[in-house]
Design a protein around this motif. Structure first.
Motif, PDB file in Angstrom:
ATOM      1  N   THR A  96      79.222 121.585  87.780  1.00  0.00           N
ATOM      2  CA  THR A  96      80.177 120.503  87.547  1.00  0.00           C
ATOM      3  C   THR A  96      80.084 120.107  86.073  1.00  0.00           C
ATOM      4  N   ARG A  97      80.915 119.177  85.673  1.00  0.00           N
ATOM      5  CA  ARG A  97      80.817 118.711  84.291  1.00  0.00           C
ATOM      6  C   ARG A  97      79.432 118.120  84.033  1.00  0.00           C
ATOM      7  N   LYS A  98      78.955 117.395  85.027  1.00  0.00           N
ATOM      8  CA  LYS A  98      77.621 116.800  84.907  1.00  0.00           C
ATOM      9  C   LYS A  98      76.548 117.883  84.760  1.00  0.00           C
ATOM     10  N   GLY A  99      76.755 118.978  85.459  1.00  0.00           N
ATOM     11  CA  GLY A  99      75.793 120.083  85.363  1.00  0.00           C
ATOM     12  C   GLY A  99      75.850 120.739  83.997  1.00  0.00           C
ATOM     13  N   MET A 100      77.077 120.938  83.511  1.00  0.00           N
ATOM     14  CA  MET A 100      77.221 121.579  82.197  1.00  0.00           C
ATOM     15  C   MET A 100      76.616 120.726  81.090  1.00  0.00           C
ATOM     16  N   ALA A 101      76.622 119.445  81.306  1.00  0.00           N
ATOM     17  CA  ALA A 101      76.101 118.541  80.277  1.00  0.00           C
ATOM     18  C   ALA A 101      74.612 118.751  80.040  1.00  0.00           C
ATOM     19  N   LEU A 102      73.945 119.428  80.967  1.00  0.00           N
ATOM     20  CA  LEU A 102      72.498 119.637  80.817  1.00  0.00           C
ATOM     21  C   LEU A 102      72.176 120.791  79.874  1.00  0.00           C
ATOM     22  N   LYS A 103      73.184 121.559  79.537  1.00  0.00           N
ATOM     23  CA  LYS A 103      72.932 122.795  78.803  1.00  0.00           C
ATOM     24  C   LYS A 103      72.106 122.621  77.523  1.00  0.00           C
ATOM     25  N   PRO A 104      72.460 121.660  76.668  1.00  0.00           N
ATOM     26  CA  PRO A 104      71.659 121.503  75.440  1.00  0.00           C
ATOM     27  C   PRO A 104      70.185 121.268  75.724  1.00  0.00           C
ATOM     28  N   SER A 105      69.901 120.416  76.677  1.00  0.00           N
ATOM     29  CA  SER A 105      68.499 120.176  77.020  1.00  0.00           C
ATOM     30  C   SER A 105      67.830 121.445  77.508  1.00  0.00           C
ATOM     31  N   PHE A 106      68.539 122.187  78.323  1.00  0.00           N
ATOM     32  CA  PHE A 106      67.955 123.407  78.885  1.00  0.00           C
ATOM     33  C   PHE A 106      67.632 124.422  77.794  1.00  0.00           C
ATOM     34  N   LEU A 107      68.523 124.528  76.834  1.00  0.00           N
ATOM     35  CA  LEU A 107      68.268 125.480  75.751  1.00  0.00           C
ATOM     36  C   LEU A 107      67.018 125.088  74.984  1.00  0.00           C
ATOM     37  N   LEU A 108      66.890 123.804  74.725  1.00  0.00           N
ATOM     38  CA  LEU A 108      65.709 123.326  74.005  1.00  0.00           C
ATOM     39  C   LEU A 108      64.430 123.597  74.789  1.00  0.00           C
ATOM     40  N   ILE A 109      64.482 123.295  76.075  1.00  0.00           N
ATOM     41  CA  ILE A 109      63.288 123.465  76.898  1.00  0.00           C
ATOM     42  C   ILE A 109      62.891 124.936  76.963  1.00  0.00           C
ATOM     43  N   ALA A 110      63.880 125.792  77.164  1.00  0.00           N
ATOM     44  CA  ALA A 110      63.576 127.223  77.255  1.00  0.00           C
ATOM     45  C   ALA A 110      62.963 127.730  75.961  1.00  0.00           C
ATOM     46  N   GLN A 111      63.511 127.261  74.864  1.00  0.00           N
ATOM     47  CA  GLN A 111      62.991 127.682  73.572  1.00  0.00           C
ATOM     48  C   GLN A 111      61.562 127.192  73.370  1.00  0.00           C
ATOM     49  N   LYS A 112      61.312 125.970  73.778  1.00  0.00           N
ATOM     50  CA  LYS A 112      59.968 125.410  73.626  1.00  0.00           C
ATOM     51  C   LYS A 112      58.962 126.175  74.472  1.00  0.00           C
ATOM     52  N   LEU A 113      59.360 126.504  75.670  1.00  0.00           N
ATOM     53  CA  LEU A 113      58.456 127.278  76.530  1.00  0.00           C
ATOM     54  C   LEU A 113      58.167 128.636  75.905  1.00  0.00           C
ATOM     55  N   ARG A 114      59.215 129.250  75.378  1.00  0.00           N
ATOM     56  CA  ARG A 114      59.028 130.551  74.751  1.00  0.00           C
ATOM     57  C   ARG A 114      58.087 130.449  73.551  1.00  0.00           C
ATOM     58  N   ALA A 115      58.301 129.439  72.751  1.00  0.00           N
ATOM     59  CA  ALA A 115      57.464 129.267  71.569  1.00  0.00           C
ATOM     60  C   ALA A 115      56.001 129.094  71.962  1.00  0.00           C
ATOM     61  N   HIS A 116      55.776 128.282  72.980  1.00  0.00           N
ATOM     62  CA  HIS A 116      54.404 128.057  73.430  1.00  0.00           C
ATOM     63  C   HIS A 116      53.770 129.334  73.949  1.00  0.00           C
ATOM     64  N   SER A 117      54.465 129.957  74.889  1.00  0.00           N
ATOM     65  CA  SER A 117      53.820 131.061  75.600  1.00  0.00           C
ATOM     66  C   SER A 117      53.640 132.275  74.708  1.00  0.00           C
ATOM     67  N   TYR A 118      54.528 132.454  73.744  1.00  0.00           N
ATOM     68  CA  TYR A 118      54.460 133.658  72.911  1.00  0.00           C
ATOM     69  C   TYR A 118      53.706 133.441  71.596  1.00  0.00           C
ATOM     70  N   LYS A 119      52.994 132.351  71.512  1.00  0.00           N
ATOM     71  CA  LYS A 119      52.253 132.099  70.275  1.00  0.00           C
ATOM     72  C   LYS A 119      51.254 133.225  70.026  1.00  0.00           C
ATOM     73  N   GLY A 120      51.336 133.832  68.877  1.00  0.00           N
ATOM     74  CA  GLY A 120      50.411 134.913  68.560  1.00  0.00           C
ATOM     75  C   GLY A 120      50.796 136.250  69.156  1.00  0.00           C
ATOM     76  N   VAL A 121      51.985 136.335  69.707  1.00  0.00           N
ATOM     77  CA  VAL A 121      52.467 137.595  70.277  1.00  0.00           C
ATOM     78  C   VAL A 121      53.626 138.096  69.422  1.00  0.00           C
ATOM     79  N   SER A 122      53.500 139.310  68.932  1.00  0.00           N
ATOM     80  CA  SER A 122      54.541 139.845  68.047  1.00  0.00           C
ATOM     81  C   SER A 122      55.790 140.223  68.835  1.00  0.00           C
ATOM     82  N   ASP A 123      56.884 140.432  68.107  1.00  0.00           N
ATOM     83  CA  ASP A 123      58.125 140.831  68.770  1.00  0.00           C
ATOM     84  C   ASP A 123      57.965 142.147  69.510  1.00  0.00           C
TER      85      ASP A 123
END
Lengths: 140, 140
Positions: A96-123
């Motif tokens: 729904t529109r309300k669901g789509m509104a979450l997208k920015p937060s979700f992108l940030l969270i996913a990126q943060k998780l990736r940054a944390h978990s991949y610390k010290g891991v090369s591409d």
DNA sequence: TGTTAATAGTTTGACATCAAACTCTATTGC
DNA sequence: GCAATAGAGTTTGATGTCAAACTATTAACA
């Protein structure tokens, strides 16, 4: 430490990741959702409307679990259920529109998780890891 | 497929591994146990008696979950609870004779899971994989 | 040495999850 | 066309799981 089966190592990672995701969602004002709900929403954001069966295939949970998860998302108002005109057995789940509104937060969270978990891991290592996990996933 | 976060890939692997383990335990006549119970028993077989907190640290679940899991194992008769003479807060969980009797089955099941999941994965790749997962586990 | 803080477990309540049985619709094969 | 089979979802009941509040014991420390 040595003979730990990979499956159990994976379980520990998931436990921590789930805690992280729950915490982050709460910090972004997204309340009452479990990581599984977030996973569904994330896929809907990336791929558009999906049938229940498609969601089940992607997130790998029992179909009755999907029913329960989606029902909650409907109740809260993040998604809605539409019938497929071509096949009346199928329910298409859409944000729904309300669901789509979450997208920015979700992108940030996913990126943060990736940054944390991949610390010290090369591409390269990241790619290797994903390839190996994909292989194992296909084996099971 | 490309942008799937590793965490979700991991979730799918775990789902399938859990189904596999449940199925195999049942096939070996071990009834009414979830993979988590098996995981606890497996660690007790490998390491001897452990306090609740130690179990929780190893299998990465909430301590209240450990209480419930261990209670079930006690009820069925696979483990018993002893008090630590040096610290009365601590409960040491130990396998009973009935619990130890499961060891041969567990070894077979673990080996079978390994054989399945690692099909087409070299020893080097396996080691790489475990190292990378350990790094991620430590990051979280 | 007594108060405070930390640690080990349990209890309670809410909820995610699964498996099995069920309904309803579409497809297949004769 | 019709019966049988497969596929999509739901319902129900049981259980694993977590978080928060709690009890009990030990450690810290002033």
């Amino acid at each position: 430490m040595k003979k730990d089966h990979i499956i159990f190592l994976i379980g520990r990672i998931q436990y921590k990741a789930n805690r992280f995701l729950s915490q982050e969602m709460k910090a972004h004002g997204i309340k009452g959702l479990a990581p599984s709900h977030g996973e569904i929403l994330g896929y809907l954001m990336a791929r558009g409307p999906l049938p229940m069966s498609g969601i089940g295939r992607i997130i790998a949970k029992d179909k009755s679990t999907i029913t329960a998860l989606v029902n909650k998302l409907i109740r809260i108002g993040y998604v809605e259920k539409k019938s497929d005109p071509a096949d009346s057995r199928i329910s298409l789940i859409a944000l729904t529109r309300k669901g789509m509104a979450l997208k920015p937060s979700f992108l940030l969270i996913a990126q943060k998780l990736r940054a944390h978990s991949y610390k010290g891991v090369s591409d390269d290592e990241r790619e290797t890891l994903v390839n190996l996990l994909n292989k194992i996933n296909a084996n099971l």
